[in-house]
Design a protein around this motif. Sequence first.
Motif, PDB file in Angstrom:
ATOM      1  N   SER A 213       0.806  -1.033  -0.063  1.00 11.97           N
ATOM      2  CA  SER A 213       0.151  -0.086   0.299  1.00 11.97           C
ATOM      3  C   SER A 213       0.289   1.661  -0.494  1.00 11.97           C
ATOM      4  O   SER A 213       2.292   1.305   0.251  1.00 11.97           O
ATOM      5  CB  SER A 213      -1.072   0.159   1.298  1.00 11.97           C
ATOM      6  N   PHE A 214       0.217   2.103  -0.045  1.00 10.23           N
ATOM      7  CA  PHE A 214       0.926   3.742  -0.772  1.00 10.23           C
ATOM      8  C   PHE A 214       0.854   4.246   0.687  1.00 10.23           C
ATOM      9  O   PHE A 214       0.466   3.813   1.513  1.00 10.23           O
ATOM     10  CB  PHE A 214       0.657   4.301  -0.863  1.00 10.23           C
ATOM     11  N   ILE A 215       2.151   4.918   1.568  1.00 10.34           N
ATOM     12  CA  ILE A 215       1.901   5.479   3.216  1.00 10.34           C
ATOM     13  C   ILE A 215       2.608   6.527   2.414  1.00 10.34           C
ATOM     14  O   ILE A 215       4.063   6.822   1.541  1.00 10.34           O
ATOM     15  CB  ILE A 215       3.011   4.863   4.059  1.00 10.34           C
ATOM     16  N   SER A 216       2.166   7.613   2.987  1.00 10.42           N
ATOM     17  CA  SER A 216       2.455   9.360   2.760  1.00 10.42           C
ATOM     18  C   SER A 216       3.852   9.435   3.837  1.00 10.42           C
ATOM     19  O   SER A 216       3.890   9.161   4.910  1.00 10.42           O
ATOM     20  CB  SER A 216       1.416  10.438   2.724  1.00 10.42           C
ATOM     21  N   LYS A 217       4.426  10.652   3.160  1.00  7.22           N
ATOM     22  CA  LYS A 217       5.418  11.167   4.247  1.00  7.22           C
ATOM     23  C   LYS A 217       4.857  11.974   5.462  1.00  7.22           C
ATOM     24  O   LYS A 217       3.889  12.380   5.936  1.00  7.22           O
ATOM     25  CB  LYS A 217       6.392  12.315   3.179  1.00  7.22           C
ATOM     26  N   GLY A 218       5.944  11.638   6.375  1.00  8.21           N
ATOM     27  CA  GLY A 218       4.844  12.110   7.789  1.00  8.21           C
ATOM     28  C   GLY A 218       4.761  10.926   8.845  1.00  8.21           C
ATOM     29  O   GLY A 218       4.247  11.243   9.586  1.00  8.21           O
ATOM     30  N   SER A 219       3.966   9.735   8.027  1.00  4.98           N
ATOM     31  CA  SER A 219       2.902   9.066   8.649  1.00  4.98           C
ATOM     32  C   SER A 219       3.729   7.505   9.889  1.00  4.98           C
ATOM     33  O   SER A 219       5.172   7.459   9.576  1.00  4.98           O
ATOM     34  CB  SER A 219       2.213   8.239   7.566  1.00  4.98           C
ATOM     35  N   THR A 220       3.159   7.545  10.928  1.00 11.29           N
ATOM     36  CA  THR A 220       3.660   7.612  11.970  1.00 11.29           C
ATOM     37  C   THR A 220       3.799   5.163  11.225  1.00 11.29           C
ATOM     38  O   THR A 220       2.628   4.992  10.250  1.00 11.29           O
ATOM     39  CB  THR A 220       2.872   6.563  12.987  1.00 11.29           C
ATOM     40  N   ILE A 221       4.628   5.070  11.279  1.00 12.52           N
ATOM     41  CA  ILE A 221       4.832   3.178  10.552  1.00 12.52           C
ATOM     42  C   ILE A 221       5.229   2.308  11.591  1.00 12.52           C
ATOM     43  O   ILE A 221       5.975   2.577  12.925  1.00 12.52           O
ATOM     44  CB  ILE A 221       6.256   2.923   9.120  1.00 12.52           C
ATOM     45  N   ILE A 222       5.478   1.143  11.503  1.00 15.00           N
ATOM     46  CA  ILE A 222       6.056   0.335  12.137  1.00 15.00           C
ATOM     47  C   ILE A 222       6.466  -1.203  11.742  1.00 15.00           C
ATOM     48  O   ILE A 222       5.825  -1.354  10.298  1.00 15.00           O
ATOM     49  CB  ILE A 222       4.849  -0.921  13.459  1.00 15.00           C
ATOM     50  N   ILE A 223       7.671  -1.629  11.892  1.00 17.63           N
ATOM     51  CA  ILE A 223       8.343  -2.776  10.985  1.00 17.63           C
ATOM     52  C   ILE A 223       8.481  -4.553  11.977  1.00 17.63           C
ATOM     53  O   ILE A 223       8.326  -4.166  12.677  1.00 17.63           O
ATOM     54  CB  ILE A 223       9.488  -2.443  11.186  1.00 17.63           C
TER      55      ILE A 223
END
Length: 439
Positions: free
Chosen positions: A412-422
Amino acid sequence: MWRYLSVLLFGLLFTMSSFGGATVSANEKIVYHVPIEETVEKGLSAFLERALTTAEAADADLVVFEVNTPGGAVDAAGEIAKLLADSPIKTVAYVNNRALSAGAYISLSADEIYMVPSATMGSAAVIDSTGNAASKKAQSYWLAAIKTAAEQNGRDPIYAQAMADVDIDLPEYGAEKGKLLTFTAEQAKKAGYSEGTVSGKAELYSILGVEDADIRSIEESFPEKLARFLTNPIVVPILLTIAGIGIVMELFSPGFGIPGVIGITSLILFFYGHLVAGITGYESLAMFIIGVILVLIEFFIPGGIIGLLGFTAVVGSLFLATGDPVHMTISLLIAVTVSILVFILLVKVFGKQMKFFRKMILTDATKTEQGYVSNPNRLDLLGAEGKALTDLRPSGTALVKEERVDVVTEGSFISKGSTIIIVKVEGSRVVVREIPDSN
């Protein structure tokens, strides 16, 4: 005075007696007795050549060949017949049991023939290596050869031809059309193919007038007997087959073991027999060794050409070593077929794996299960949270634990500044998932 005269007289008498003894010895005839037994092949030809050479060197008066053979190779019989025809010594064929096929041809090449009462001679049809009737060309040659052998010694050739040609009708001798002629001792004498019937060697020597001669026997040496056995048309394919099986089994054996030794020994025996029999020279053995060396070089310097040349040299040496290319072709086909069947049996039935090539081919692998990785594995990042520093389309860069890390989304697309988890780490591949904003 009288003492000197007596000494002189004694010396004179001694000298005369010595000359008299020398005269008796010089007048004594020399006869050589030579056996012709078992199958006629090139090994027998080499032995008889040695026997005649020995007799000629001794200035022999007569050579008696005691014949007891079922026949054999046509080419070998032709060589033997030529030896007898070219020999300056008188030759006698003494048929002690049977002189069939090639044996009949050899007997007809002798100056005289004598037979024991139970002996037979004839049945000289020519057959090929497979046991079938030979080609018309070979049959024509054989008929001409056996006819010539009879004619050169003053014998009616019709009987010799009847021994090899079923179309000749001689019912009075039990060889009506469709049957080959085989003489009994009585029939041979009646047809003029035998000078007489004798009860044994003693009577034969008496008739020939050599009963008081210096009779010398020439027997086959062990190497000659071994060579005759090894060059037998039945033994040759067996040797090559054993060699092939030994080499195939050695490919599945660790190191160099018994199968390889047996295979090499079979090949050594093949060349040894043909060398001793005089069928070939050392050039065939040299070609074979060169071929094997080229094949081995091919394992270390791949390319195909060297291996092909080596294989050609090996096969060519086998044909060079034999005087019968047709028989060699059949022998090789048998050996190769059996070897392939053994190979399939070992692989498919017994599940064997070739171990010969393991010393030359690298089979080790660097697997992840064994701890081998192409790049450092960042398992320490698994479960950590961070911020996307760039748009992830689906790859990009994220800030995790104050470290810039190249990451990729699950798709999926994730925009800049979004919180992510590995969520997954595979070597240098770090997979992330977006954490929805709780606000």
